[in-house]
Design a protein around this motif. Structure first.
Motif, PDB file in Angstrom:
ATOM      1  N   LEU A 164     -12.804   1.338  -1.761  1.00  0.00           N
ATOM      2  CA  LEU A 164     -13.666   2.287  -1.057  1.00  0.00           C
ATOM      3  C   LEU A 164     -12.919   2.998   0.060  1.00  0.00           C
ATOM      4  CD1 LEU A 164     -16.428   3.555  -0.481  1.00  0.00           C
ATOM      5  CD2 LEU A 164     -16.961   1.562   0.942  1.00  0.00           C
ATOM      6  N   LEU A 165     -12.095   2.279   0.799  1.00  0.00           N
ATOM      7  CA  LEU A 165     -11.333   2.885   1.879  1.00  0.00           C
ATOM      8  C   LEU A 165     -10.393   3.975   1.354  1.00  0.00           C
ATOM      9  CD1 LEU A 165     -10.499  -0.254   4.040  1.00  0.00           C
ATOM     10  CD2 LEU A 165     -11.903   1.691   4.728  1.00  0.00           C
ATOM     11  N   LEU A 166      -9.767   3.726   0.219  1.00  0.00           N
ATOM     12  CA  LEU A 166      -8.864   4.719  -0.353  1.00  0.00           C
ATOM     13  C   LEU A 166      -9.633   5.915  -0.902  1.00  0.00           C
ATOM     14  CD1 LEU A 166      -6.235   2.398  -2.078  1.00  0.00           C
ATOM     15  CD2 LEU A 166      -6.159   3.481   0.181  1.00  0.00           C
ATOM     16  N   VAL A 167     -10.833   5.677  -1.435  1.00  0.00           N
ATOM     17  CA  VAL A 167     -11.701   6.789  -1.850  1.00  0.00           C
ATOM     18  C   VAL A 167     -12.039   7.648  -0.635  1.00  0.00           C
ATOM     19  CG1 VAL A 167     -14.024   7.384  -2.667  1.00  0.00           C
ATOM     20  CG2 VAL A 167     -12.684   5.654  -3.872  1.00  0.00           C
ATOM     21  N   ALA A 168     -12.372   6.990   0.470  1.00  0.00           N
ATOM     22  CA  ALA A 168     -12.737   7.711   1.689  1.00  0.00           C
ATOM     23  C   ALA A 168     -11.560   8.511   2.248  1.00  0.00           C
ATOM     24  CB  ALA A 168     -13.254   6.738   2.745  1.00  0.00           C
ATOM     25  N   GLU A 169     -10.341   8.069   1.943  1.00  0.00           N
ATOM     26  CA  GLU A 169      -9.156   8.805   2.378  1.00  0.00           C
ATOM     27  C   GLU A 169      -8.810   9.957   1.443  1.00  0.00           C
ATOM     28  OE1 GLU A 169      -6.085   5.902   2.786  1.00  0.00           O
ATOM     29  OE2 GLU A 169      -6.983   4.973   4.558  1.00  0.00           O
ATOM     30  N   GLY A 170      -9.609  10.103   0.363  1.00  0.00           N
ATOM     31  CA  GLY A 170      -9.428  11.235  -0.540  1.00  0.00           C
ATOM     32  C   GLY A 170      -8.505  10.991  -1.710  1.00  0.00           C
ATOM     33  N   MET A 171      -8.170   9.739  -1.979  1.00  0.00           N
ATOM     34  CA  MET A 171      -7.267   9.440  -3.089  1.00  0.00           C
ATOM     35  C   MET A 171      -7.977   9.536  -4.429  1.00  0.00           C
ATOM     36  SD  MET A 171      -4.766   6.310  -2.003  1.00  0.00           S
ATOM     37  CE  MET A 171      -3.668   6.411  -0.585  1.00  0.00           C
ATOM     38  N   SER A 172      -7.243   9.938  -5.445  1.00  0.00           N
ATOM     39  CA  SER A 172      -7.757   9.963  -6.811  1.00  0.00           C
ATOM     40  C   SER A 172      -7.693   8.563  -7.401  1.00  0.00           C
ATOM     41  CB  SER A 172      -6.920  10.909  -7.667  1.00  0.00           C
ATOM     42  OG  SER A 172      -5.610  10.389  -7.842  1.00  0.00           O
ATOM     43  N   ASN A 173      -8.293   8.383  -8.578  1.00  0.00           N
ATOM     44  CA  ASN A 173      -8.238   7.071  -9.241  1.00  0.00           C
ATOM     45  C   ASN A 173      -6.799   6.650  -9.516  1.00  0.00           C
ATOM     46  OD1 ASN A 173     -10.986   7.231  -9.181  1.00  0.00           O
ATOM     47  ND2 ASN A 173     -11.289   7.016 -11.380  1.00  0.00           N
ATOM     48  N   ALA A 174      -5.986   7.605  -9.964  1.00  0.00           N
ATOM     49  CA  ALA A 174      -4.586   7.286 -10.268  1.00  0.00           C
ATOM     50  C   ALA A 174      -3.842   6.858  -9.003  1.00  0.00           C
ATOM     51  CB  ALA A 174      -3.906   8.497 -10.902  1.00  0.00           C
ATOM     52  N   GLU A 175      -4.088   7.535  -7.895  1.00  0.00           N
ATOM     53  CA  GLU A 175      -3.430   7.186  -6.638  1.00  0.00           C
ATOM     54  C   GLU A 175      -3.888   5.829  -6.130  1.00  0.00           C
ATOM     55  OE1 GLU A 175      -2.741  11.713  -4.864  1.00  0.00           O
ATOM     56  OE2 GLU A 175      -4.638  10.658  -4.538  1.00  0.00           O
ATOM     57  N   ILE A 176      -5.187   5.539  -6.289  1.00  0.00           N
ATOM     58  CA  ILE A 176      -5.701   4.234  -5.880  1.00  0.00           C
ATOM     59  C   ILE A 176      -5.062   3.129  -6.707  1.00  0.00           C
ATOM     60  CG2 ILE A 176      -7.772   2.777  -5.829  1.00  0.00           C
ATOM     61  CD1 ILE A 176      -9.379   5.338  -5.231  1.00  0.00           C
ATOM     62  N   GLY A 177      -4.972   3.359  -8.023  1.00  0.00           N
ATOM     63  CA  GLY A 177      -4.350   2.368  -8.895  1.00  0.00           C
ATOM     64  C   GLY A 177      -2.910   2.089  -8.503  1.00  0.00           C
ATOM     65  N   ALA A 178      -2.159   3.139  -8.188  1.00  0.00           N
ATOM     66  CA  ALA A 178      -0.760   2.964  -7.793  1.00  0.00           C
ATOM     67  C   ALA A 178      -0.663   2.225  -6.460  1.00  0.00           C
ATOM     68  CB  ALA A 178      -0.078   4.327  -7.690  1.00  0.00           C
ATOM     69  N   GLU A 179      -1.556   2.520  -5.529  1.00  0.00           N
ATOM     70  CA  GLU A 179      -1.534   1.889  -4.210  1.00  0.00           C
ATOM     71  C   GLU A 179      -1.879   0.402  -4.281  1.00  0.00           C
ATOM     72  OE1 GLU A 179      -1.301   1.690   0.020  1.00  0.00           O
ATOM     73  OE2 GLU A 179      -0.691   3.275  -1.380  1.00  0.00           O
ATOM     74  N   LEU A 180      -2.828   0.042  -5.142  1.00  0.00           N
ATOM     75  CA  LEU A 180      -3.319  -1.334  -5.195  1.00  0.00           C
ATOM     76  C   LEU A 180      -2.789  -2.129  -6.383  1.00  0.00           C
ATOM     77  CD1 LEU A 180      -7.086  -0.770  -4.230  1.00  0.00           C
ATOM     78  CD2 LEU A 180      -5.168  -1.398  -2.739  1.00  0.00           C
ATOM     79  N   GLY A 181      -1.985  -1.504  -7.221  1.00  0.00           N
ATOM     80  CA  GLY A 181      -1.449  -2.203  -8.383  1.00  0.00           C
ATOM     81  C   GLY A 181      -2.496  -2.484  -9.438  1.00  0.00           C
ATOM     82  N   LEU A 182      -3.410  -1.515  -9.641  1.00  0.00           N
ATOM     83  CA  LEU A 182      -4.491  -1.663 -10.607  1.00  0.00           C
ATOM     84  C   LEU A 182      -4.364  -0.613 -11.702  1.00  0.00           C
ATOM     85  CD1 LEU A 182      -7.449  -2.021  -8.065  1.00  0.00           C
ATOM     86  CD2 LEU A 182      -6.233  -3.879  -9.215  1.00  0.00           C
ATOM     87  N   THR A 183      -4.903  -0.923 -12.874  1.00  0.00           N
ATOM     88  CA  THR A 183      -4.938   0.064 -13.941  1.00  0.00           C
ATOM     89  C   THR A 183      -6.058   1.072 -13.657  1.00  0.00           C
ATOM     90  OG1 THR A 183      -6.525  -1.158 -15.301  1.00  0.00           O
ATOM     91  CG2 THR A 183      -4.178  -1.676 -15.600  1.00  0.00           C
TER      92      THR A 183
END
Length: 220
Positions: A164-183
């Protein structure tokens, strides 16, 4: 093929938008509507993936039409995504439309390619806000936070809060996945759980709720 419905009370605007959309091989206009009532009926009949919705229309505003479409959707999921078009940087209806579940806001003077990209973006479940309105929208929502925001946030797991925090920072799903190590699939699944627990329709509402609660101001 992404199916698009265009709702605008000006025939010239409808025609121009249709030309913009149909010039892309992966996009196709399946219906048009001249007012809010027509927009709802045409959406239920044609089941588009995305509605490009004018705000100010007769019989029912774009806000009212958006709310009816998303709340009364009579077909299996997913519901269509809504991109609201506005003439001004901060329209009086923008806040209500966000709460109604709109996934994007664009100014009517946006470029044709940007509109096409916005349609593709919201289909992926992401948000598309005109840069000139984003910060003012956030500041306005922070000034009038919805009741119970902190209570709902307590329902999230630690990992869901990270997303949620990364969504609030404006990240896309792909960027969130790369940041958190998720698919990408895992990010999408966690977002769906977040929306359900927060009572949010989309990532715009979830991000604004995070801003309202001051999450981005708290130490990590």
């Amino acid at each position: 093929m992404i199916r698009v419905l265009i709702a605008d009370d000006q025939e010239m605007v409808r025609s121009a938008l249709r030309m913009v959309v149909d010039r892309h091989d992966d996009l196709r206009v399946v219906a048009v509507a001249a007012d809010g009532e027509q927009a709802v009926a045409a959406t239920f009949a044609h089941r588009p993936d995305v509605i490009v919705m004018d705000v100010r229309m007769p019989r029912a505003t774009g806000v009212e039409a958006t709310e009816r479409v998303l709340r009364q959707w009579p077909h299996p999921e997913p519901r269509p995504r809504v991109i609201v078009l506005t003439t001004f940087d901060l329209d009086e209806y923008v806040h209500s439309a966000l709460r109604a579940g709109a996934s994007g806001f664009l100014l009517k003077n946006t470029s044709p390619d940007h509109l096409a990209d916005a349609i593709r973006t919201v289909v992926r479940g992401e948000a598309m806000l005109a840069p000139s309105v984003t910060q003012r929208l956030i500041r306005s929502f922070i000034a009038t936070p919805p009741p119970g925001a902190d209570d709902r946030l307590e329902l999230l797991t630690r990992r869901e809060m990270d997303v949620l925090l990364l969504v609030a920072e404006g990240m896309s799903n792909a960027e969130i996945g790369a940041e958190l190590g998720l698919t990408a699939a895992t990010v999408k699944s966690r977002l769906n759980r977040i929306f359900a627990r927060l009572g949010a329709t989309n990532r715009v509402q979830a991000a604004l709720l995070a801003h309202n609660a001051g999450l981005l101001d708290r130490p990590g």
